[in-house]
Enzyme design. Structure first.
Site, PDB file in Angstrom:
ATOM      1  N   TYR A  57       0.813  -1.222   0.000  1.00 44.15           N
ATOM      2  CA  TYR A  57       0.000   0.000   0.000  1.00 44.15           C
ATOM      3  C   TYR A  57       0.843   1.268   0.000  1.00 44.15           C
ATOM      4  O   TYR A  57       0.304   2.359  -0.093  1.00 44.15           O
ATOM      5  CB  TYR A  57      -0.897   0.025   1.244  1.00 44.15           C
ATOM      6  CG  TYR A  57      -0.110  -0.128   2.529  1.00 44.15           C
ATOM      7  CD1 TYR A  57       0.457   0.974   3.162  1.00 44.15           C
ATOM      8  CD2 TYR A  57       0.115  -1.388   3.081  1.00 44.15           C
ATOM      9  CE1 TYR A  57       1.215   0.829   4.311  1.00 44.15           C
ATOM     10  CE2 TYR A  57       0.864  -1.538   4.227  1.00 44.15           C
ATOM     11  CZ  TYR A  57       1.414  -0.429   4.832  1.00 44.15           C
ATOM     12  OH  TYR A  57       2.165  -0.584   5.961  1.00 44.15           O
ATOM     13  N   GLY A  58       2.164   1.153   0.131  1.00 43.14           N
ATOM     14  CA  GLY A  58       3.013   2.337   0.291  1.00 43.14           C
ATOM     15  C   GLY A  58       4.147   2.396  -0.706  1.00 43.14           C
ATOM     16  O   GLY A  58       3.931   2.276  -1.915  1.00 43.14           O
TER      17      GLY A  58
ATOM     18  N   LEU B  30       6.270   0.423  -1.707  1.00 44.70           N
ATOM     19  CA  LEU B  30       6.538  -0.747  -2.527  1.00 44.70           C
ATOM     20  C   LEU B  30       5.684  -0.784  -3.792  1.00 44.70           C
ATOM     21  O   LEU B  30       5.906  -1.611  -4.670  1.00 44.70           O
ATOM     22  CB  LEU B  30       6.318  -2.028  -1.707  1.00 44.70           C
ATOM     23  CG  LEU B  30       7.378  -2.289  -0.639  1.00 44.70           C
ATOM     24  CD1 LEU B  30       6.873  -3.282   0.394  1.00 44.70           C
ATOM     25  CD2 LEU B  30       8.672  -2.767  -1.271  1.00 44.70           C
TER      26      LEU B  30
ATOM     27  N   GLU C 149      10.575  -4.340   6.430  1.00 41.47           N
ATOM     28  CA  GLU C 149       9.522  -3.880   7.331  1.00 41.47           C
ATOM     29  C   GLU C 149       9.854  -4.123   8.800  1.00 41.47           C
ATOM     30  O   GLU C 149       9.082  -3.739   9.673  1.00 41.47           O
ATOM     31  CB  GLU C 149       8.190  -4.550   6.974  1.00 41.47           C
ATOM     32  CG  GLU C 149       7.752  -4.322   5.534  1.00 41.47           C
ATOM     33  CD  GLU C 149       7.462  -2.870   5.183  1.00 41.47           C
ATOM     34  OE1 GLU C 149       7.626  -1.972   6.042  1.00 41.47           O
ATOM     35  OE2 GLU C 149       7.071  -2.618   4.033  1.00 41.47           O
TER      36      GLU C 149
END
Length: 166
Positions: free
Chosen positions: A34-35, A37, A106
């Site tokens: 969602y970001g 990546l 992460e």
């Protein structure tokens, strides 16, 4: 303002090779991002450029708070299912090596937890549009009130993210 539950005390990762019921063959895991990546964003080329894109737009079936914060303007999907919005992202089929690298990026077990969530495919390149699938997602598990006070977004489009080496 509504009183939200405290964040989880510890961030426990999923088992390393937890297959999802919708896992593609050949030891690949469906991962929803969602970001940074996502395609065109800073971490995509280093982590996902060799993984097949299966959905260029898939939204979480359950709402989550998505915020931008910290000194690097990072996107955070807070581990508070049922709060926030149905967040848009992309789905990739990743092999075990890529999954391990994503877990390292992460900082799973410290800053993030990798959990199974369900997403609805809006635009599919290898998944049927309209279908719900189970995917792995990275959720921020050690957040404070400052992140909770940030604006909750439906999609990460911020361009201020400052890439940093791990």
């Amino acid at each position: 303002a509504p009183r939200l539950p405290p964040p989880p005390v510890c961030c426990l990762p999923m088992p390393p090779h937890a297959p999802s019921s919708s896992s593609p063959p050949s030891s690949r895991t469906l991962v929803w991002v969602y970001g940074t990546l996502k395609r065109t964003l800073p971490n995509h080329a280093s982590y996902l450029s060799t993984s097949p894109l299966l959905s260029s737009r898939a939204t979480t079936s359950t709402p989550f708070p998505l915020v931008v914060g910290g000194p690097y303007f990072s996107p955070y999907l807070l581990d508070l299912p049922g709060q926030g919005a149905r967040v848009a992202g992309e789905v990739y089929a990743v092999d075990d090596g890529v999954l391990r690298r994503l877990d390292e990026l992460e900082n799973v077990g410290v800053n993030y937890v990798r959990r199974k969530v369900r997403v609805r495919v809006v635009e599919g390149e290898g998944l049927e549009e309209g279908k719900e699938v189970e995917v792995a997602a990275y959720l921020k598990c050690n957040f404070d009130d400052e992140l909770l006070r940030k604006e909750w977004l439906e999609e990460y489009k911020d361009t201020r993210d400052v890439p940093r080496d791990k």
